[in-house]
Design an enzyme around this catalytic site. Sequence first.
Site, PDB file in Angstrom:
ATOM      1  N   TYR A  32      16.392  18.222  19.122  1.00  0.00           N
ATOM      2  CA  TYR A  32      15.030  17.768  19.391  1.00  0.00           C
ATOM      3  C   TYR A  32      14.888  16.452  19.575  1.00  0.00           C
ATOM      4  O   TYR A  32      16.102  16.011  19.753  1.00  0.00           O
ATOM      5  CB  TYR A  32      14.280  18.085  17.988  1.00  0.00           C
ATOM      6  CG  TYR A  32      14.512  17.173  16.802  1.00  0.00           C
ATOM      7  CD1 TYR A  32      15.609  17.492  16.204  1.00  0.00           C
ATOM      8  CD2 TYR A  32      13.530  16.243  16.414  1.00  0.00           C
ATOM      9  CE1 TYR A  32      15.978  16.511  15.067  1.00  0.00           C
ATOM     10  CE2 TYR A  32      13.829  15.389  15.574  1.00  0.00           C
ATOM     11  CZ  TYR A  32      15.051  15.604  14.824  1.00  0.00           C
ATOM     12  OH  TYR A  32      15.216  14.818  13.689  1.00  0.00           O
ATOM     13  N   LYS A 146      21.287  15.389  17.836  1.00  0.00           N
ATOM     14  CA  LYS A 146      19.983  15.518  17.207  1.00  0.00           C
ATOM     15  C   LYS A 146      19.568  16.723  16.927  1.00  0.00           C
ATOM     16  O   LYS A 146      18.666  17.459  17.464  1.00  0.00           O
ATOM     17  CB  LYS A 146      18.830  14.797  17.903  1.00  0.00           C
ATOM     18  CG  LYS A 146      17.732  13.980  17.125  1.00  0.00           C
ATOM     19  CD  LYS A 146      16.727  13.131  17.911  1.00  0.00           C
ATOM     20  CE  LYS A 146      15.508  12.682  17.205  1.00  0.00           C
ATOM     21  NZ  LYS A 146      15.556  12.292  15.824  1.00  0.00           N
ATOM     22  N   GLU A 178      23.938   5.978   7.813  1.00  0.00           N
ATOM     23  CA  GLU A 178      22.368   5.547   8.228  1.00  0.00           C
ATOM     24  C   GLU A 178      21.310   6.159   7.099  1.00  0.00           C
ATOM     25  O   GLU A 178      21.945   6.469   5.844  1.00  0.00           O
ATOM     26  CB  GLU A 178      22.017   6.213   9.585  1.00  0.00           C
ATOM     27  CG  GLU A 178      22.291   7.876   9.369  1.00  0.00           C
ATOM     28  CD  GLU A 178      22.085   8.602  10.556  1.00  0.00           C
ATOM     29  OE1 GLU A 178      21.293   8.196  11.648  1.00  0.00           O
ATOM     30  OE2 GLU A 178      22.537   9.608  10.671  1.00  0.00           O
ATOM     31  N   LEU A 202      23.204   9.124  13.829  1.00  0.00           N
ATOM     32  CA  LEU A 202      22.333   9.464  15.123  1.00  0.00           C
ATOM     33  C   LEU A 202      22.377   7.849  15.873  1.00  0.00           C
ATOM     34  O   LEU A 202      21.937   6.974  15.534  1.00  0.00           O
ATOM     35  CB  LEU A 202      21.080  10.015  14.745  1.00  0.00           C
ATOM     36  CG  LEU A 202      20.158  10.351  16.110  1.00  0.00           C
ATOM     37  CD1 LEU A 202      20.655  11.652  16.548  1.00  0.00           C
ATOM     38  CD2 LEU A 202      18.749  10.431  15.817  1.00  0.00           C
TER      39      LEU A 202
END
Length: 289
Positions: A32, A146, A178, A202
């Site tokens: 996505y 992702k 993250e 990411l």
Amino acid sequence: MTQVYLNGVFIPLEQAQIPVMDRGFIFGDGVYEVIPVYGGHLFRLEEHLERLERSLDGIRISPPLSRAAWRDCFKELVERNGGGDQSVYLQITRGVASRDHAFPVGVAPTVFVTSSPLKPLPADLAASGVAAVTLEDIRWQYCHIKAITLLSNILLRQQAIDQGAAEALLIRDGVVTEGAASNVFVVRDGVVVTPPKGPYLLPGITRDLVLELATAHGLPCREAEISQGDLHDAEEIWLTSSTREVVPVTRLDGQAVGNGRPGSLWRRMIGWYQAYKQSVRERGGATPV
Ligand code: PDD
């Protein structure tokens, strides 16, 4: 009524349906993107499309649309939904097939694009910032993709919320990767630091923009490992994402970060970020920093 794009056609959201045997539903087999729109202009679209291509490549789905076709699709969807500030959500799955872990042959991917109004960030954010907690990074080793398969991110984020925090900062082998749905920056000795890209995080589009803005305005910044200790000693901590922009973390694991208020470098950064957004509104999405 919100318009969406589903497999080549624009239809009202209420009419959009996919078969239950879609591999997105059965396996979470898809990728996505989330792309902000300001004043009708898609923000950093080329960067989002590049990342989308890398995610598709990472799970071995051939791009179902060309770059030009994506641009046209998003533009039309944004217009159909009234322009202004929106958040475009795009999901591509491996399509509909009987349940089998092996890739189906000759099956077209499912392509779904929707958009929702981009909510302005809460006004008290600049005054108070948010709380975060550190949690062990329990995710897999392809975090650079992702993927729609977000169960571990969801569990981690909820664990943070249950502890009264807005975000979980994830620790793998003693270093910060993250947030559950954001990238992380710290300020150390006046230098802005974020972890280098790799399989455990990411590559955020907002992250890259923050580094570009820092460089353009002469704020020292670098990509380097951040240990859990560095995080607790940081002068400032920021979270970045397409929907939350640049958020100051003012409490970490129940302790104040710096003086417990959003830091002075965050104030400068958010000013540059808002100015950049404004230039996108006025001049369009491909605006250089
Ligand atoms: N998430 N890391 C993770 C795990 C994320 O889910 C996100 C964003 C980011 C920031 O990436 P970007 O700056 O490109 O938005 C980093 C989106 C917004 C979401 O899942 O809704």
